[in-house]
Structures are given as C-alpha cells and as structure tokens.
Design a protein around this motif. Structure first.
Motif, PDB file in Angstrom:
ATOM      1  N   GLU A 133     -79.928  -5.371  15.398  1.00 28.54           N
ATOM      2  CA  GLU A 133     -80.473  -5.687  16.719  1.00 28.54           C
ATOM      3  C   GLU A 133     -79.367  -5.944  17.735  1.00 28.54           C
ATOM      4  O   GLU A 133     -79.493  -5.597  18.914  1.00 28.54           O
ATOM      5  N   GLU A 136     -78.000  -2.618  19.169  1.00 25.18           N
ATOM      6  CA  GLU A 136     -78.892  -2.050  20.188  1.00 25.18           C
ATOM      7  C   GLU A 136     -78.857  -2.875  21.465  1.00 25.18           C
ATOM      8  O   GLU A 136     -78.847  -2.339  22.577  1.00 25.18           O
ATOM      9  N   HIS A 140     -77.857  -1.102  24.982  1.00 24.58           N
ATOM     10  CA  HIS A 140     -78.862  -0.804  26.012  1.00 24.58           C
ATOM     11  C   HIS A 140     -78.575  -1.490  27.345  1.00 24.58           C
ATOM     12  O   HIS A 140     -79.191  -1.162  28.359  1.00 24.58           O
ATOM     13  N   VAL A 148     -82.162   4.465  23.806  1.00 28.83           N
ATOM     14  CA  VAL A 148     -81.403   4.213  22.572  1.00 28.83           C
ATOM     15  C   VAL A 148     -82.275   4.554  21.364  1.00 28.83           C
ATOM     16  O   VAL A 148     -83.419   4.103  21.274  1.00 28.83           O
ATOM     17  N   ASP A 150     -82.102   3.901  17.439  1.00 28.19           N
ATOM     18  CA  ASP A 150     -81.363   3.084  16.471  1.00 28.19           C
ATOM     19  C   ASP A 150     -81.696   3.532  15.051  1.00 28.19           C
ATOM     20  O   ASP A 150     -82.768   3.239  14.523  1.00 28.19           O
TER      21      ASP A 150
END
Length: 227
Positions: A133, A136, A140, A148, A150
């Motif tokens: 997380e 990302e 972003h 994005v 992932d």
C-alpha cells in the motif's frame, strides 16, 4: 402495490446516500466537490467528472466509501492535466524511483516501475501488505500520474491457523469493530471475511486488519453493510 412501495423506499434511501456523499466530498479538503457528479442506484454510487490529478480521483472514491449505506463505488472520474502539469513517462518513472528510495520501509531493489502514457504499473515482491500500500500511496501522489496498476505480490508468511488467530485478535483489539459479528476463514494465504457491520468504514477496517497480517496475499471481503 408492494413493488411500487419498495421502489419508492429505495429511491428515498438512494437520494439520502447521494446527499451524504456530496456532503462528504465537500468535507474532503483534497478535492473540489463541484468538479464531481454523484449518482446513486440501489446503494451503488457512480462518480463522474474531471479532475487534474490521480490523488483527487482516489480521494473522491475514498470519500464516497466512507458514507453509511454505500455498497460499492463506480469511479468514472477522468483525469485532465493542464499543459504545464503534463510530464513524460521517463520523468514520471524517475520521480517514482526517487520517491520510493526515500521511503525507509521499502526495498526498491525488489520493485519494478513501468510507465506508459502516464499510467504506472508496479511489480515486485514485499513482505507486508502495508508495504504494498505504501508503494501505491507514494506513486499516486506524483504529478502527471493518470493511474496506478499495483501487481506487487506479498510474500507468504505464517501457517493458516496462526494467520487466523492473528487476524481474529486484531479484530478484537479494534475499537471500531464488533468482532463477534465477523467470521474469519483462512485457506493457505487467502483470507475470507463474513458477517454484518453498520457502515462501510467498519467493513474497510475489518479488511485492513486482515491485510495487516503477515503473508496475506488475498482478502475476500463478504461482509455485508446493513442499511
């Protein structure tokens, strides 16, 4: 007559959800609510409009999910960058690598970043879901990013029984949840959550707790949000 009554009741609920989503968007400091349209049908929210960054698109989706009664969100918001905000794919890729290198929790050597027409694809392997997380989140926020994907994998960790125990203990510790209303099932490294909660925020909190366990590679959230 019963069908007409049910339809009218559903419409009233949808209208209430729409008003509350709009209010939540106005409350969210990262976006301008007048840029975003909100439609609701059977508890499913559709967001439309144009924003100038991926952060705003993501923030609008988060805001809608926070509203009680929302079952799902269809994010159709488009990103339109001004001429001075447009960056080449090479610039975005270089900025992503620099930003990830500054994050102490990440090992950039195990990550691959690819950029095509402003869309970033992330691949590689991490030990924890929060690291996935983090990657990302870092990417972003970069200027010029339109989206994005992932594809980062989380490395497998503890046994099924240990994983189940850890997640159940995390649910009990959370002040936001009634853990007795949630059932946890584990198959290898895949977690399934079942039960009923009072809001989307509680549903997300339960999923967050499951993802926080080491080695979890998938979470199937079947928790129902009661209206």
């Amino acid at each position: 007559m019963a069908i007409a009554t049910d339809t009218k009741a559903n419409n009233i609920v949808d209208e209430q959800i729409q008003r509350e989503v709009i209010a939540e968007l106005r409350w969210e400091p990262r976006i301008q609510a007048n840029e975003i349209g909100v439609a609701v049908k059977d508890g499913i929210v559709t967001l439309t409009g144009y924003v100038d960054s991926y952060v705003k698109r993501w923030a609008a989706e988060e805001a809608a999910h926070r509203v009680r009664g929302v079952k799902a969100v269809a994010n159709e918001i488009e990103i339109k960058l001004s001429s001075n905000e447009t960056r080449s794919d090479a610039d975005i890729a270089a900025a992503a690598v620099r930003a990830l290198e500054l994050d102490a929790s990440l090992n950039i050597d195990k990550l691959d970043v690819t950029v095509s027409k402003g869309w970033v694809t992330l691949k590689g392997e991490v030990e924890w879901q929060y690291q996935k997380e983090d990657v990302e989140r870092v990417v972003h926020r970069l200027a010029g990013v339109r989206g994005v994907t992932d594809l980062i994998a989380v490395r497998p960790g503890p046994t099924q029984s240990d994983l189940k125990r850890r997640i159940e203990e995390a649910l009990v510790r959370s002040a936001k949840l009634d853990a007795q209303r949630i059932a946890v099932e584990v198959e290898v490294t895949k977690v399934s959550l079942k039960g009923m909660v009072r809001s989307w925020a509680e549903r997300e909190e339960a999923e967050r707790a499951a993802w926080s366990a080491p080695g979890v590679t998938a979470v199937e959230n079947r928790i129902i949000v009661s209206a």
